[in-house]
Design a protein around this motif. Structure first.
Motif, PDB file in Angstrom:
ATOM      1  N   ILE A  17       0.772  -1.211  -0.111  1.00 55.83           N
ATOM      2  CA  ILE A  17      -0.005  -0.014  -0.072  1.00 55.83           C
ATOM      3  C   ILE A  17       0.882   1.121   0.022  1.00 55.83           C
ATOM      4  N   TYR A  18       0.756   1.946  -1.018  1.00 55.82           N
ATOM      5  CA  TYR A  18       1.517   3.312  -1.102  1.00 55.82           C
ATOM      6  C   TYR A  18       1.481   4.438  -0.288  1.00 55.82           C
ATOM      7  N   TYR A  19       2.426   5.296   0.281  1.00 57.51           N
ATOM      8  CA  TYR A  19       2.544   6.274   0.970  1.00 57.51           C
ATOM      9  C   TYR A  19       1.876   7.256   0.204  1.00 57.51           C
ATOM     10  N   HIS A  25       4.574   7.211  -8.838  1.00 57.86           N
ATOM     11  CA  HIS A  25       5.557   7.315 -10.010  1.00 57.86           C
ATOM     12  C   HIS A  25       5.810   5.880 -10.539  1.00 57.86           C
ATOM     13  N   GLY A  27       7.549   3.418 -10.139  1.00 57.01           N
ATOM     14  CA  GLY A  27       7.808   2.472  -9.065  1.00 57.01           C
ATOM     15  C   GLY A  27       6.587   1.724  -8.803  1.00 57.01           C
ATOM     16  N   HIS A  28       5.852   2.713  -8.313  1.00 59.78           N
ATOM     17  CA  HIS A  28       4.209   2.263  -7.976  1.00 59.78           C
ATOM     18  C   HIS A  28       3.582   1.583  -8.967  1.00 59.78           C
ATOM     19  N   ASP A  56      -1.253   3.823   2.403  1.00 57.50           N
ATOM     20  CA  ASP A  56      -0.664   3.736   3.679  1.00 57.50           C
ATOM     21  C   ASP A  56      -0.710   5.051   4.098  1.00 57.50           C
ATOM     22  N   GLY A 265       8.612  -4.490  -3.476  1.00 59.51           N
ATOM     23  CA  GLY A 265       9.783  -3.992  -3.953  1.00 59.51           C
ATOM     24  C   GLY A 265      10.930  -4.485  -3.051  1.00 59.51           C
ATOM     25  N   ASP A 267      13.389  -3.000  -1.673  1.00 57.70           N
ATOM     26  CA  ASP A 267      13.695  -2.510  -0.539  1.00 57.70           C
ATOM     27  C   ASP A 267      12.855  -2.791   0.821  1.00 57.70           C
ATOM     28  N   TRP A 296      14.309  -2.590  -8.694  1.00 61.97           N
ATOM     29  CA  TRP A 296      13.945  -1.206  -9.059  1.00 61.97           C
ATOM     30  C   TRP A 296      14.336  -1.000 -10.231  1.00 61.97           C
ATOM     31  N   TRP A 297      13.690   0.319 -10.647  1.00 62.46           N
ATOM     32  CA  TRP A 297      14.149   1.033 -12.073  1.00 62.46           C
ATOM     33  C   TRP A 297      14.936   2.012 -11.958  1.00 62.46           C
TER      34      TRP A 297
END
Ligand code: MSP
Length: 639
Positions: A17-19, A25, A27-28, A56, A265, A267, A296-297
């Motif tokens: 879940i994305y901040y 971007h 990555g998401h 998130d 990802g 990370d 990662w890109w």
């Protein structure tokens, strides 16, 4: 606990879940597209799929961004969540649930779970003294640091010393290790799993899981101590349970849990294995079947960052190239699990070669020939005895088999490569069998029928296989083939067999599915949009630019703008009147080697003939002379 109610096979896949401190971007987009591809493939394979994504919304990072934007954290979350929710349908993502951690349903599940761990004696009060990285929302101990920067992102970290509740993570170290050993697929890829195993073996510490309200208010209240809020990661990970209906809908939970894939990802793998698995073990809940970490890109070879200004905006990508081709690129360019490099040029090459040349041509040639030679009707084939026919059919069946293997192994790019080998082979089949020549001969109609049927049937199979990657483009090809069923609803088991295309189906020639991208045209379009006048190369060639040295510089009386300059051009000295005095004094400009327009018509300024013009760069505040980088003789041409 085993999944029950197996009237249908179920499959539960999640994205992180994305901040909401930032807009989406690449990555998401990458994680979410990959999850969508897998979810679509599983639906195609007959699974009852639950695919979730979300945002998130708690924690220090969001609280600080909100403060900077002069908003409450909730207001910030409400604004940014729209950017995610609007993007996913534009990228042809079809999720089943979108969870926000500020929703009541989630808050309740988090509180319930923490109460459970507290009652069990796995949570205790203590004092946390150590370091914290706000961008990563990560606690670091002194021994993990080499300097005062975050080992993960390299940014500044902050010292924290305060009362905190801890989860007895260390207690679960051995159980975690043996779980991973007994479930070899639970962390993937292998190299990442090994990293996690050595991290665990280096010794797990108890995990701080709360912050005092004095230092952070923006979080879920700790149910058994109102002076604390729950650490954002401890809250966020639980979203996967909330979506599955834990403590909300027991039937649903039994049906979908354990999650089949938590896609993340690289990370954030440690959170998703160490913290997540031990929390679940403590609660007596089975961990997910697999946590898969993708790479990662980088962007044109560099790390993506706002300060570099190289962040790839998925909205722009969709706008410029279209959703499905962007999806194709993301999935095709790197092997899933490895890092990759994004560049527009590579993207355009993929569009032009793989999509326009290979697949696009196959579609247009097949449909056009059925249109031309059989008035749109897919012809009836005769028995396939020719070598090329047999080979094509065999490859089709093999492709389906291999595709399934790769998709189930999450080798998404290899699955695409396998399809493309078949596409290229099918194009070669056209060249080998030359149907356009047979079309002119009355006696060859049977052979022509077989060839065109084989082509249409190959294309039908290809379309099914590419559907998870490019759902909308696949649908377009499907319609051009004259097929009416919903690709969304078809099943591989029923449809992925040779010979299912009904002769007599009426193809519907339509627009070009994958237009080529002409890089030259794109640049021109951009200039036109910005109202920049385009000149031809020949026009540009007419301008004669030379290097000249300023040998005399003096102010012109009666104006504070102009300088009179004598420019040495090697074989001659010219006079130039330049409106540059506000930015350069006569002393400053003297001796400089500058660039002048040599073939400009002379003009009189303040009674002095100006025989050329010097070049300078101009922005809002500055006027800066163009000079030469190294010494060069006066009069040299600028080309
Ligand atoms: N909120 C946490 C996740 C909590 S899940 C319980 C978080 N959010 S995030 O918005 O920062 O990042 C989400 C995902 O984007 C991560 O999986 C991360 O790996 C991915 N990416 C961020 N930048 C990336 C690239 N440059 N390339 C590929 N993916 C990258 O972390």
């Amino acid at each position: 606990m085993k999944k029950t109610n197996i009237s249908k096979k179920t499959f539960y896949i999640t994205t992180p879940i994305y901040y909401v401190n930032d807009v989406p971007h690449i990555g998401h987009a990458y994680t979410t597209v990959a999850a969508d591809v897998i979810a679509r493939y599983k639906r195609l394979s007959g699974y009852d799929v639950l695919f979730s994504t979300g945002t998130d919304e708690h924690g220090q990072k969001i609280a600080r961004s909100a403060e900077k934007a002069n908003l409450t954290p909730q207001e910030l979350a409400d604004q940014v969540v729209i950017k995610f929710k609007d993007l996913w349908p534009l990228l042809n993502i079809r999720y089943d649930d979108f969870i926000r951690t500020t929703e009541v349903r989630h808050v309740e599940v988090v509180k319930g779970l923490l109460n459970k761990l507290y009652d069990k004696g796995d949570i205790y009060k203590g004092e946390y003294e150590g370091w914290y990285c706000v961008p990563c929302e990560t606690f670091w101990t002194e021994t993990q640091l080499t300097d005062k920067t975050c080992p993960n992102c390299g940014r500044k970290i902050e010292k924290i010393k305060e009362e905190s509740y801890f989860f007895k993570m260390s207690k679960y170290q051995d159980q975690l290790l043996s779980y991973i050993e007994n479930h070899p697929k639970c962390i993937q890829p292998e190299v990442r799993k090994n990293e996690i195993i050595s991290f665990i073996k280096s010794g797990l510490k108890d995990q701080s899981i709360t912050r005092t309200k004095k230092s952070l208010r923006w979080g879920i209240d700790l149910p058994f101590d109102n002076n604390h809020v729950i650490y954002v990661w401890y809250d966020a990970l639980i979203n996967y349970l909330t979506v599955a209906g834990y403590n909300i809908d027991e039937e649903k939970f039994k049906k979908y849990w354990p999650a089949d894939i938590n896609l993340v990802g690289k990370d954030i793998l440690r959170f998703h294995t160490v913290i997540w698995f031990t929390m679940l073990m403590a609660a007596g809940i089975e961990p997910p079947r697999m946590v898969f970490a993708h790479g990662w890109w980088t962007i044109e070879g560099e790390k993506m960052s706002k300060s570099k200004g190289n962040v790839v905006d998925p909205y722009e990508m969709v706008d410029e190239f279209g959703a499905d081709v962007f999806r194709y690129f993301l999935m095709r360019e790197v092997s899933f699990g490895q890092d990759g490099n994004f560049s527009k040029n590579l993207l355009i090459q993929r569009i032009n070669y793989d999509l326009a040349n290979d697949l696009g041509n196959l579609v247009s040639r097949t449909i056009a020939m059925i249109n031309q030679f059989f008035s749109k009707k897919v012809p009836q084939p005769v028995e396939q005895k020719e070598k090329h026919d047999i080979e094509l059919k065999e490859l089709a069946l093999n492709t389906i088999k291999e595709y399934n293997i790769h998709m189930n192994n999450l080798s998404l790019n290899t699955a695409l490569e396998t399809i493309w080998q078949f596409i290229r082979r099918t194009n070669k089949y056209i060249d080998q069998t030359e149907p356009w020549i047979l079309g002119r001969e009355k006696t060859k109609q049977e052979r022509l029928s077989t060839i065109l049927y084989n082509l249409a049937e190959s294309l039908r199979l290809i379309t099914i296989l590419i559907y998870p990657f490019m759902p909308v483009k696949a649908e377009e090809i499907w319609r051009q083939l004259g097929l009416e069923s919903d690709l969304d609803k078809i099943r591989l088991e029923e449809e992925a067999h040779w010979g299912h295309l009904k002769p007599g189906t009426l193809v519907k020639p339509g627009r070009v599915i994958f237009p080529r991208i002409d890089i030259k045209k794109k640049v021109i379009k951009k200039m036109e949009e910005n109202e920049i006048e385009i000149i031809s190369y020949d026009e540009f060639k007419k301008i004669d630019l030379r290097v000249g040295k300023v040998v005399v510089a003096e102010p012109i009386s009666g104006t504070d703008k102009l300088l009179k300059l004598k420019i040495d051009l090697g074989k001659e000295i010219r006079t130039i009147v330049a409106g540059i005095r506000k930015h350069y004094s006569a002393e400053e400009i003297l001796e400089k080697k500058i660039i002048i327009v040599y073939n400009l018509q002379p003009t009189k300024l303040r009674g002095i003939e100006s025989q050329g013009m010097l070049l300078a760069a101009v922005d809002n505040q500055n006027v800066v002379l163009l000079t030469v980088d190294k010494d060069i003789t006066e009069g040299s041409k600028v080309q």
